[in-house]
Design a protein around this motif. Sequence first.
Motif, PDB file in Angstrom:
ATOM      1  N   HIS A  35      11.744 -10.131   4.882  1.00 41.44           N
ATOM      2  CA  HIS A  35      10.461  -9.627   5.388  1.00 41.44           C
ATOM      3  C   HIS A  35      10.698  -8.432   6.305  1.00 41.44           C
ATOM      4  O   HIS A  35      11.659  -8.423   7.072  1.00 41.44           O
ATOM      5  CB  HIS A  35       9.723 -10.720   6.164  1.00 41.44           C
ATOM      6  N   PHE A  36       9.795  -7.454   6.214  1.00 39.64           N
ATOM      7  CA  PHE A  36       9.849  -6.263   7.058  1.00 39.64           C
ATOM      8  C   PHE A  36       8.467  -5.982   7.629  1.00 39.64           C
ATOM      9  O   PHE A  36       7.456  -6.223   6.961  1.00 39.64           O
ATOM     10  CB  PHE A  36      10.298  -5.033   6.237  1.00 39.64           C
ATOM     11  N   LEU A  37       8.410  -5.446   8.842  1.00 39.72           N
ATOM     12  CA  LEU A  37       7.157  -4.941   9.390  1.00 39.72           C
ATOM     13  C   LEU A  37       6.814  -3.700   8.577  1.00 39.72           C
ATOM     14  O   LEU A  37       7.704  -2.930   8.220  1.00 39.72           O
ATOM     15  CB  LEU A  37       7.322  -4.575  10.860  1.00 39.72           C
ATOM     16  N   ALA A  38       5.530  -3.501   8.284  1.00 43.05           N
ATOM     17  CA  ALA A  38       5.166  -2.410   7.383  1.00 43.05           C
ATOM     18  C   ALA A  38       3.966  -1.622   7.877  1.00 43.05           C
ATOM     19  O   ALA A  38       3.027  -2.176   8.446  1.00 43.05           O
ATOM     20  CB  ALA A  38       4.875  -2.971   6.000  1.00 43.05           C
ATOM     21  N   TYR A  39       4.020  -0.330   7.619  1.00 46.73           N
ATOM     22  CA  TYR A  39       2.940   0.604   7.921  1.00 46.73           C
ATOM     23  C   TYR A  39       2.630   1.399   6.654  1.00 46.73           C
ATOM     24  O   TYR A  39       3.523   1.627   5.831  1.00 46.73           O
ATOM     25  CB  TYR A  39       3.361   1.577   9.022  1.00 46.73           C
ATOM     26  N   PRO A  40       1.383   1.865   6.496  1.00 49.13           N
ATOM     27  CA  PRO A  40       1.055   2.673   5.316  1.00 49.13           C
ATOM     28  C   PRO A  40       1.696   4.052   5.418  1.00 49.13           C
ATOM     29  O   PRO A  40       1.654   4.686   6.476  1.00 49.13           O
ATOM     30  CB  PRO A  40      -0.469   2.759   5.351  1.00 49.13           C
ATOM     31  N   ALA A  41       2.293   4.523   4.326  1.00 52.41           N
ATOM     32  CA  ALA A  41       2.961   5.826   4.325  1.00 52.41           C
ATOM     33  C   ALA A  41       1.981   6.964   4.561  1.00 52.41           C
ATOM     34  O   ALA A  41       2.317   7.953   5.194  1.00 52.41           O
ATOM     35  CB  ALA A  41       3.699   6.027   3.005  1.00 52.41           C
ATOM     36  N   THR A  42       0.752   6.814   4.071  1.00 52.67           N
ATOM     37  CA  THR A  42      -0.234   7.880   4.225  1.00 52.67           C
ATOM     38  C   THR A  42      -0.952   7.804   5.557  1.00 52.67           C
ATOM     39  O   THR A  42      -1.592   8.761   5.961  1.00 52.67           O
ATOM     40  CB  THR A  42      -1.300   7.813   3.115  1.00 52.67           C
ATOM     41  N   GLY A  43      -0.896   6.666   6.217  1.00 54.60           N
ATOM     42  CA  GLY A  43      -1.591   6.485   7.480  1.00 54.60           C
ATOM     43  C   GLY A  43      -3.039   6.071   7.307  1.00 54.60           C
ATOM     44  O   GLY A  43      -3.688   5.665   8.242  1.00 54.60           O
ATOM     45  N   LYS A  44      -3.590   6.175   6.093  1.00 53.83           N
ATOM     46  CA  LYS A  44      -5.001   5.859   5.842  1.00 53.83           C
ATOM     47  C   LYS A  44      -5.184   4.744   4.819  1.00 53.83           C
ATOM     48  O   LYS A  44      -6.259   4.205   4.684  1.00 53.83           O
ATOM     49  CB  LYS A  44      -5.731   7.109   5.351  1.00 53.83           C
ATOM     50  N   GLU A  45      -4.142   4.427   4.101  1.00 55.79           N
ATOM     51  CA  GLU A  45      -4.215   3.449   3.020  1.00 55.79           C
ATOM     52  C   GLU A  45      -4.295   2.024   3.591  1.00 55.79           C
ATOM     53  O   GLU A  45      -3.623   1.697   4.562  1.00 55.79           O
ATOM     54  CB  GLU A  45      -2.940   3.609   2.172  1.00 55.79           C
ATOM     55  N   ARG A  46      -5.106   1.171   2.977  1.00 61.41           N
ATOM     56  CA  ARG A  46      -5.181  -0.245   3.351  1.00 61.41           C
ATOM     57  C   ARG A  46      -4.668  -1.048   2.161  1.00 61.41           C
ATOM     58  O   ARG A  46      -5.187  -0.932   1.059  1.00 61.41           O
ATOM     59  CB  ARG A  46      -6.605  -0.649   3.702  1.00 61.41           C
ATOM     60  N   LEU A  47      -3.654  -1.862   2.392  1.00 62.99           N
ATOM     61  CA  LEU A  47      -3.011  -2.633   1.332  1.00 62.99           C
ATOM     62  C   LEU A  47      -3.156  -4.119   1.639  1.00 62.99           C
ATOM     63  O   LEU A  47      -2.688  -4.593   2.674  1.00 62.99           O
ATOM     64  CB  LEU A  47      -1.530  -2.245   1.231  1.00 62.99           C
ATOM     65  N   GLU A  48      -3.788  -4.813   0.748  1.00 60.87           N
ATOM     66  CA  GLU A  48      -4.055  -6.241   0.937  1.00 60.87           C
ATOM     67  C   GLU A  48      -2.870  -7.087   0.452  1.00 60.87           C
ATOM     68  O   GLU A  48      -2.073  -6.636  -0.377  1.00 60.87           O
ATOM     69  CB  GLU A  48      -5.327  -6.635   0.172  1.00 60.87           C
ATOM     70  N   PRO A  49      -2.769  -8.331   0.936  1.00 57.71           N
ATOM     71  CA  PRO A  49      -1.704  -9.226   0.469  1.00 57.71           C
ATOM     72  C   PRO A  49      -1.683  -9.336  -1.053  1.00 57.71           C
ATOM     73  O   PRO A  49      -2.733  -9.403  -1.693  1.00 57.71           O
ATOM     74  CB  PRO A  49      -2.066 -10.568   1.121  1.00 57.71           C
ATOM     75  N   GLY A  50      -0.484  -9.321  -1.600  1.00 54.58           N
ATOM     76  CA  GLY A  50      -0.295  -9.396  -3.043  1.00 54.58           C
ATOM     77  C   GLY A  50      -0.084  -8.040  -3.697  1.00 54.58           C
ATOM     78  O   GLY A  50       0.388  -7.961  -4.825  1.00 54.58           O
ATOM     79  N   THR A  51      -0.398  -6.954  -2.984  1.00 53.95           N
ATOM     80  CA  THR A  51      -0.234  -5.607  -3.532  1.00 53.95           C
ATOM     81  C   THR A  51       1.250  -5.287  -3.687  1.00 53.95           C
ATOM     82  O   THR A  51       2.047  -5.510  -2.774  1.00 53.95           O
ATOM     83  CB  THR A  51      -0.879  -4.556  -2.602  1.00 53.95           C
ATOM     84  N   VAL A  52       1.609  -4.746  -4.858  1.00 57.22           N
ATOM     85  CA  VAL A  52       2.985  -4.309  -5.090  1.00 57.22           C
ATOM     86  C   VAL A  52       3.137  -2.917  -4.479  1.00 57.22           C
ATOM     87  O   VAL A  52       2.311  -2.034  -4.712  1.00 57.22           O
ATOM     88  CB  VAL A  52       3.317  -4.282  -6.594  1.00 57.22           C
ATOM     89  N   VAL A  53       4.192  -2.737  -3.680  1.00 56.05           N
ATOM     90  CA  VAL A  53       4.407  -1.480  -2.968  1.00 56.05           C
ATOM     91  C   VAL A  53       5.819  -0.955  -3.204  1.00 56.05           C
ATOM     92  O   VAL A  53       6.709  -1.691  -3.623  1.00 56.05           O
ATOM     93  CB  VAL A  53       4.169  -1.648  -1.457  1.00 56.05           C
ATOM     94  N   THR A  54       5.999   0.322  -2.903  1.00 56.83           N
ATOM     95  CA  THR A  54       7.331   0.915  -2.906  1.00 56.83           C
ATOM     96  C   THR A  54       7.637   1.412  -1.497  1.00 56.83           C
ATOM     97  O   THR A  54       6.738   1.881  -0.786  1.00 56.83           O
ATOM     98  CB  THR A  54       7.447   2.054  -3.938  1.00 56.83           C
ATOM     99  N   VAL A  55       8.883   1.287  -1.099  1.00 53.01           N
ATOM    100  CA  VAL A  55       9.314   1.734   0.221  1.00 53.01           C
ATOM    101  C   VAL A  55       9.508   3.247   0.192  1.00 53.01           C
ATOM    102  O   VAL A  55      10.254   3.768  -0.635  1.00 53.01           O
ATOM    103  CB  VAL A  55      10.630   1.039   0.646  1.00 53.01           C
TER     104      VAL A  55
END
Length: 72
Positions: A35-55
Amino acid sequence: MDDASMVGMLGRVTGTVGPGLVGEVIVRIRGGAEHFLAYPATGKERLEPGTVVTVVEHLPPRTVYVTAVYDS
């Protein structure tokens, strides 16, 4: 694991990531999942649980900036 090796890895949101929030993602690395603490790369995006993301960026030891892999 160094910064560059985490960039591009896939993960899944486990705690909402968004502006003004400290979210959480799980990434499969080193033969397991962490597990990692996470922030949106764009600063404006909202990502809900279950969303597949790339680092997009890794700030050691446990912080990542992420963006959604798929458009919703």
